[in-house]
Design an enzyme around this catalytic site. Structure first.
Site, mmCIF file in Angstrom:
data_model
loop_
_atom_site.group_PDB
_atom_site.id
_atom_site.type_symbol
_atom_site.label_atom_id
_atom_site.label_comp_id
_atom_site.label_asym_id
_atom_site.label_seq_id
_atom_site.Cartn_x
_atom_site.Cartn_y
_atom_site.Cartn_z
ATOM 1 N N ASP A 157 0.850 -1.193 0.000
ATOM 2 C CA ASP A 157 0.000 0.000 0.000
ATOM 3 C C ASP A 157 0.882 1.238 0.000
ATOM 4 O O ASP A 157 1.962 1.242 0.606
ATOM 5 C CB ASP A 157 -0.908 0.021 1.234
ATOM 6 N N ASP A 173 -7.192 -1.275 -4.512
ATOM 7 C CA ASP A 173 -8.297 -0.856 -3.644
ATOM 8 C C ASP A 173 -9.186 0.184 -4.322
ATOM 9 O O ASP A 173 -10.410 0.168 -4.164
ATOM 10 C CB ASP A 173 -7.750 -0.291 -2.335
#
Length: 211
Positions: A157, A173
């Site tokens: 991330d 995401d």
């Protein structure tokens, strides 16, 4: 008793009308089947093209940030006061839920992706382009994070909002979230159009009966 010419004409007309009705029914069924096949093919093409493009973007961005940032490193400046780049490795889900359950989450992602593909191609022959695009993004996002979980043991991330307290996320995401929204919007639009067409058909039938 011999049938009258009038009765013979009525019987012949009945047979002609019945044959015409059967022919029209077969033509309608063929048209519906052809349209369903065309929609499935279009959905498959959108799913493949858009899904692969988004998956490639997810893989490339994760690779770039992994090569240029150390784990935990964050950019000094934010983009327009909205987000900054902050590389983290996530072994669970958002907000630290299901920590160290990366393999189970990866399996769940694959199962969900498979179900969505089967639904779009096999059980939703009238899906709109917007619905297909939405599911393509969801599937691509699910696969992108699943690849991380199986290959690395964690998800990469790197996008961190700075104006709210929100978990760091990635391109996958974004695909899942935006894709789900697009799918719901497309589904609502299609249902509304089908409802309008059904109402129009009922009105036409009533007008025909009145005449």
């Amino acid at each position: 008793m011999r049938s009258t010419p009038s009765a013979s004409r009525k019987a012949s007309r009945f047979l002609i009308d019945d044959n015409k009705a059967q022919t029209d029914r077969l033509e309608t069924q063929g048209t519906v089947a052809g349209a369903a096949h065309s929609h499935r093919l279009r959905s498959a093409l959108i799913l493949g093209a858009a899904g692969l493009a988004w998956l490639a973007l997810d893989v490339l961005t994760k690779s770039w940030f992994t090569a240029n940032y150390a784990v935990g490193e964050a950019s000094a400046n934010s983009l327009w006061g909205i987000v900054r780049f902050h590389l983290v490795h996530n072994t669970g889900a958002a907000w630290g839920m299901f920590g160290d359950s990366t393999f189970a989450l990866g399996v769940m992602s694959l199962v969900v992706c498979a179900v969505l593909v089967v639904y779009l191609i096999g059980f939703s022959p009238t899906a709109s382009m917007l619905e297909a695009l939405g599911l393509a993004l969801v599937v691509a996002g699910g696969l992108g994070n699943a690849i991380d979980r199986f290959a690395l043991g964690y998800v990469v991330d790197f996008i961190e909002p700075v104006f709210i307290d929100f978990p760091v996320f990635n391109v996958a995401d974004v695909g899942v979230t935006c894709g789900f929204v697009l799918f719901i919007v497309g589904l609502l639009i299609r249902e509304r159009r089908m409802g309008a067409l059904a109402a129009s058909h009922v009105d036409q039938v009533q007008e025909g009966d009145d005449q």
